[in-house]
Design an enzyme around this catalytic site. Structure first.
Site, PDB file in Angstrom:
ATOM      1  N   CYS A  57       0.813  -1.067   0.043  1.00 13.52           N
ATOM      2  CA  CYS A  57      -0.246  -0.195  -0.071  1.00 13.52           C
ATOM      3  C   CYS A  57       0.897   1.271  -0.052  1.00 13.52           C
ATOM      4  CB  CYS A  57      -0.801   0.061   1.341  1.00 13.52           C
ATOM      5  SG  CYS A  57      -1.919  -1.500   1.459  1.00 13.52           S
ATOM      6  N   ARG A  84       5.586  -0.454  -6.027  1.00 18.42           N
ATOM      7  CA  ARG A  84       5.660  -1.168  -4.778  1.00 18.42           C
ATOM      8  C   ARG A  84       4.434  -2.397  -5.011  1.00 18.42           C
ATOM      9  NH1 ARG A  84       7.630   2.174  -0.373  1.00 18.42           N
ATOM     10  NH2 ARG A  84       6.400   0.801   1.218  1.00 18.42           N
ATOM     11  N   TRP A 141      -3.013  -2.730  -1.362  1.00 20.19           N
ATOM     12  CA  TRP A 141      -2.740  -4.155  -1.671  1.00 20.19           C
ATOM     13  C   TRP A 141      -3.549  -4.967  -0.747  1.00 20.19           C
ATOM     14  CZ3 TRP A 141      -0.204  -8.381   0.765  1.00 20.19           C
ATOM     15  CH2 TRP A 141       0.473  -9.055  -0.050  1.00 20.19           C
ATOM     16  N   ASN A 146      -1.916   2.327   5.806  1.00 22.58           N
ATOM     17  CA  ASN A 146      -1.142   1.185   5.415  1.00 22.58           C
ATOM     18  C   ASN A 146      -1.009   0.500   6.766  1.00 22.58           C
ATOM     19  OD1 ASN A 146      -0.861   2.421   3.091  1.00 22.58           O
ATOM     20  ND2 ASN A 146       1.187   2.700   3.304  1.00 22.58           N
ATOM     21  N   GLY A 147      -0.946  -0.950   6.648  1.00 23.69           N
ATOM     22  CA  GLY A 147      -0.973  -1.621   8.058  1.00 23.69           C
ATOM     23  C   GLY A 147      -2.088  -2.530   8.014  1.00 23.69           C
ATOM     24  N   GLU A 158      17.442 -18.383  -5.926  1.00 27.61           N
ATOM     25  CA  GLU A 158      17.037 -17.113  -6.486  1.00 27.61           C
ATOM     26  C   GLU A 158      16.669 -17.326  -7.948  1.00 27.61           C
ATOM     27  OE1 GLU A 158      16.413 -14.465  -5.339  1.00 27.61           O
ATOM     28  OE2 GLU A 158      16.818 -12.939  -6.734  1.00 27.61           O
ATOM     29  N   LYS A 189      12.990 -15.762  -9.149  1.00 28.52           N
ATOM     30  CA  LYS A 189      12.954 -14.849 -10.271  1.00 28.52           C
ATOM     31  C   LYS A 189      11.963 -15.351 -11.259  1.00 28.52           C
ATOM     32  CE  LYS A 189      13.925 -11.902  -8.824  1.00 28.52           C
ATOM     33  NZ  LYS A 189      14.646 -11.763  -7.519  1.00 28.52           N
ATOM     34  N   GLU A 195       8.358 -15.645  -9.890  1.00 28.55           N
ATOM     35  CA  GLU A 195       7.743 -14.089  -9.607  1.00 28.55           C
ATOM     36  C   GLU A 195       7.265 -13.547 -10.982  1.00 28.55           C
ATOM     37  OE1 GLU A 195      10.021 -11.559  -6.098  1.00 28.55           O
ATOM     38  OE2 GLU A 195      11.271 -12.362  -7.798  1.00 28.55           O
ATOM     39  N   HIS A 238      16.637 -37.833  -3.768  1.00 29.67           N
ATOM     40  CA  HIS A 238      15.895 -37.850  -2.548  1.00 29.67           C
ATOM     41  C   HIS A 238      14.411 -37.470  -2.909  1.00 29.67           C
ATOM     42  CE1 HIS A 238      19.318 -39.335  -0.236  1.00 29.67           C
ATOM     43  NE2 HIS A 238      19.986 -38.116  -0.551  1.00 29.67           N
ATOM     44  N   LYS A 255       6.280  -4.596  -3.579  1.00 30.31           N
ATOM     45  CA  LYS A 255       7.896  -4.465  -3.753  1.00 30.31           C
ATOM     46  C   LYS A 255       8.416  -4.465  -2.234  1.00 30.31           C
ATOM     47  CE  LYS A 255      11.888  -3.116  -5.221  1.00 30.31           C
ATOM     48  NZ  LYS A 255      12.641  -4.439  -5.821  1.00 30.31           N
TER      49      LYS A 255
HETATM   50  C1  G6P Z   1       8.940  -8.423  -1.324  1.00 31.94           C
HETATM   51  C2  G6P Z   1       9.900  -8.080  -2.608  1.00 31.94           C
HETATM   52  C3  G6P Z   1      10.999  -9.005  -2.897  1.00 31.94           C
HETATM   53  C4  G6P Z   1      12.037  -8.826  -1.659  1.00 31.94           C
HETATM   54  C5  G6P Z   1      11.304  -9.183  -0.364  1.00 31.94           C
HETATM   55  C6  G6P Z   1      12.183  -8.627   0.803  1.00 31.94           C
HETATM   56  O1  G6P Z   1       8.576  -9.945  -1.321  1.00 31.94           O
HETATM   57  O2  G6P Z   1       8.886  -8.421  -3.513  1.00 31.94           O
HETATM   58  O3  G6P Z   1      11.709  -8.639  -3.911  1.00 31.94           O
HETATM   59  O4  G6P Z   1      13.157  -9.645  -1.932  1.00 31.94           O
HETATM   60  O5  G6P Z   1       9.979  -8.303  -0.142  1.00 31.94           O
HETATM   61  O6  G6P Z   1      12.218  -7.430   0.664  1.00 31.94           O
HETATM   62  P1  G6P Z   1      13.560  -6.711   1.517  1.00 31.94           P
HETATM   63  O7  G6P Z   1      12.963  -4.894   1.137  1.00 31.94           O
HETATM   64  O8  G6P Z   1      13.422  -6.788   2.940  1.00 31.94           O
HETATM   65  O9  G6P Z   1      14.814  -6.899   0.772  1.00 31.94           O
END
Ligand code: G6P
Length: 610
Positions: free
Chosen positions: A2, A27, A75, A100-101, A483, A487, A490, A506, A605
């Protein structure tokens, strides 16, 4: 997640609010709204599901405007993605709130307010706040006092802004658990959840602290702390620049940010290394005195930052001779963990605002850690302000939701931590010099990895009609496989799993067939021969593999084995280098799939709620 923007000015502010929302789009959000007090002193509001542009179009045709207003990108947490649930939320015809929150006791408060005669139009916890402030306003003399009375009854996290037609020049803001920044202009003032939203109108900021409530008019800002004392908060001049149209020659922010990695890493290194070691003040003044005592490192993070932490564990234990545990923040904060003597608590976060990581940092202060360090990209963030030591990754604003340059700059910072701790734990001068030389080669080596772009774009078409994929790596490449899988899922929505290659037999071997592409990261390190055996296990079961391999590893391509040669690099920095082709792979697969690369569905984000 948000986003909040608010403004009180002499000029009409709808376009400022909407531009602010656009800057917060990265975000992640699912609906947006705006409310202003118009020239007749009436509340005028608009809400739309979907992109901010839909709200901009609606505002243009409705002509919603005024000199004071609030706006929000939502969001969804409580209640579906509908116009009714979008913010601002109103109470009566006078009061509007954005928030927000998450308010944890919203059900209890809802019952109370219903009994007081309030009707609810949404399923959100925010509407409870609007009615509660409205209710308090009946007995309090001002909006400020009503907000103070309301927040005393809230449990949970909030960053909020309230506006009331009975005080048409005043915004009242409150912060507990969700960041808010006040932007100061000339004869006008602003508020936002992220300074990026306000950069077109001001570079002067004040960060609210936990428990602060503030009254903002065009000409005055009054801040009250948790104990209701009138306080001053330090003013900062921001040097952050953010060009809203800033994709440059690139189609997406993500691709731009992938290509920015050589320069971003140059920025991280700048002034922090000597010819053969680490500069003494890299982790701040006084940091040496702490780091020399450290006997254990506990790292806590979420998402991509957690993967950086996992790589760091391999590095710290093998190079710096210090034990290290790594944990996902949402797990760490809710379990009773053992604190080793002289432990350093490290948080890693691009944003510095991730709710679980921030909560873990706060919790660590009660647990007896020797000190806390945050590795973070945002200098003004809560984590930086609340940690004993901070290391800024200087990656520049990262707009794509899928983290790229933030990750590789975090890893570079973590290599510096390896040096800073290792030199107190018997790391030889030669070893230090070797690590420094490897780090200095990073920008050029990343350029070489980026040169694989065309080949990866071609290869991406093999993935476009696949539903599943498997990523394999060993040692410090196992987190890189994780990672890479993150990606891909995502931004292309293809199911991707990562395994340490030694675990293949396994379980995951059962999945192997020609519809399950297997991506392998294979630098030329001491585990290469083991990895080659794992590759044979996949081949023997008819699997199709895509191997990112060191040129010197001598893989030959055939029908089931597609090899992409990565330039040789020092094995220590290989996790950083091998990340780059995996980023490009997910990007080009997403392009073929036609997904929203920079703002993938359902993701945010910066996750500022737990
Ligand atoms: C969200 C973002 C990710 C990020 C994660 C942690 O899920 O989409 O890209 O890695 O938060 O965020 P930070 O700002 O703590 O690295």
């Amino acid at each position: 997640m948000c986003g909040i923007v608010g403004a009180t000015s002499e000029r009409r502010i709808s376009s400022i609010l909407l531009e602010g929302l656009k800057r917060l789009e990265y975000r992640g959000y699912d609906s947006a709204g705006i409310a202003v007090i118009d020239a007749n002193g009436q509340l005028d509001s608009l809400r739309r599901v979907g992109k901010v542009q839909a709200l901009v179009d609606a505002q243009a045709s409705a002509g919603t405007n005024g000199t004071i207003g609030i706006a929000h990108t939502r969001w969804a947490t409580h209640g579906g993605v509908t116009e009714c649930n979008a913010h601002p939320h109103m109470s009566g015809s006078e009061l509007a709130v954005v928030h927000n929150g998450i308010i944890e006791n919203h059900e209890h408060l809802r019952e109370f307010l219903k009994a007081e005669g309030y009707q609810f139009d949404s399923q959100t916890d925010t509407e409870v706040i609007a009615h509660l402030i409205h209710h308090e306003r009946k007995t309090c003399g001002s909006l400020l006092e009503a907000v103070k009375a309301a927040v005393r009854q809230l449990h949970g996290a909030y960053g909020m802004v309230a506006m009331d037609t009975r005080e048409p020049e005043t915004l009242v803001v409150a912060r507990s658990g969700s960041p808010l920044v006040i932007g100061m202009g000339l004869g006008e003032n602003f508020v936002a959840s992220d300074q990026l939203a306000l950069l077109p109108v001001t570079h002067r900021f004040m960060y609210l602290e936990e428990g602060d409530v503030a009254e903002i008019t065009r000409t005055q800002i009054r801040i009250y702390d948790q104990q209701d004392n009138l306080v001053e908060r330090e003013q900062h001049e921001s040097d952050v620049t953010y060009d809203a149209g800033g994709k440059g020659q690139y189609r997406h922010f993500m691709l731009k940010e992938i290509h920015e990695q050589p320069i971003a890493i140059r920025n991280v290194l700048e002034g922090r290394l000597t010819t053969d070691s680490i500069a003494s003040d890299t982790f701040g003044q006084g940091a040496e005195d702490i780091l020399k005592d450290i006997e254990h490192v506990q790292i806590v993070a979420c998402g991509t930052s957690y993967h950086a932490a996992m790589v760091a564990r391999y590095w710290l234990e093998s190079q710096a001779n210090v034990s290290c545990n790594v944990e996902i923040a949402s797990e760490f904060r809710y379990r009773k963990s053992f604190v080793h003597p002289n432990s350093l608590l490290v948080t890693i976060s691009q944003s510095g605002e991730t709710a679980d990581t921030l909560a873990a940092l706060r919790l660590s202060k009660e647990l007896g850690y020797r000190a806390s360090l945050t590795i973070c990209n945002v200098g003004s963030s809560s984590m930086v302000r609340e940690s004993d030591m901070a290391f800024l990754t200087r990656a520049g604003a990262e707009i794509g939701v899928a983290s790229t340059k933030a990750f590789t700059t975090q890893l570079t910072g973590l290599l510096m931590l390896v040096l800073a701790i290792g030199k107190h734990r018997g790391m030889s001068a030669d070893k230090q010099a070797e690590i420094v030389a490897a780090m200095k080669s990073l920008p050029a080596k990343i350029e070489e990895a980026l040169a694989l772009e065309e080949a990866i774009e071609t290869l991406a078409s093999d993935f476009a009609n696949k539903d599943h994929s498997l990523f394999l790596g060993r040692g410090d490449q196992y987190p890189i496989a994780m990672e890479g899988a993150l990606k891909l899922k995502e931004i292309s929505y293809i199911h991707a799993e990562a395994y340490a290659a030694g675990e293949l037999k396994h379980g995951p071997l059962a999945l192997i067939d020609e519809d399950m592409p297997v991506i392998v990261v294979a630098p030329n390190n001491e585990l290469l021969e083991k990895l080659k055996s794992n590759i044979e296990e996949v081949r023997a079961r008819g699997g199709i593999m895509y191997v990112f391999a060191d040129k010197n590893a001598h893989f030959g391509s055939d029908d089931s084995l597609h090899v992409l040669d990565v330039a040789h690099c020092d094995p220590l920095i290989a996790p950083i280098i091998y990340t780059v082709p995996l980023q490009l792979l997910s990007y080009y697969v997403a392009i073929i799939k036609g997904t929203d690369v920079d703002q993938p569905r359902n993701l945010a984000k910066s996750v500022t709620v737990e």
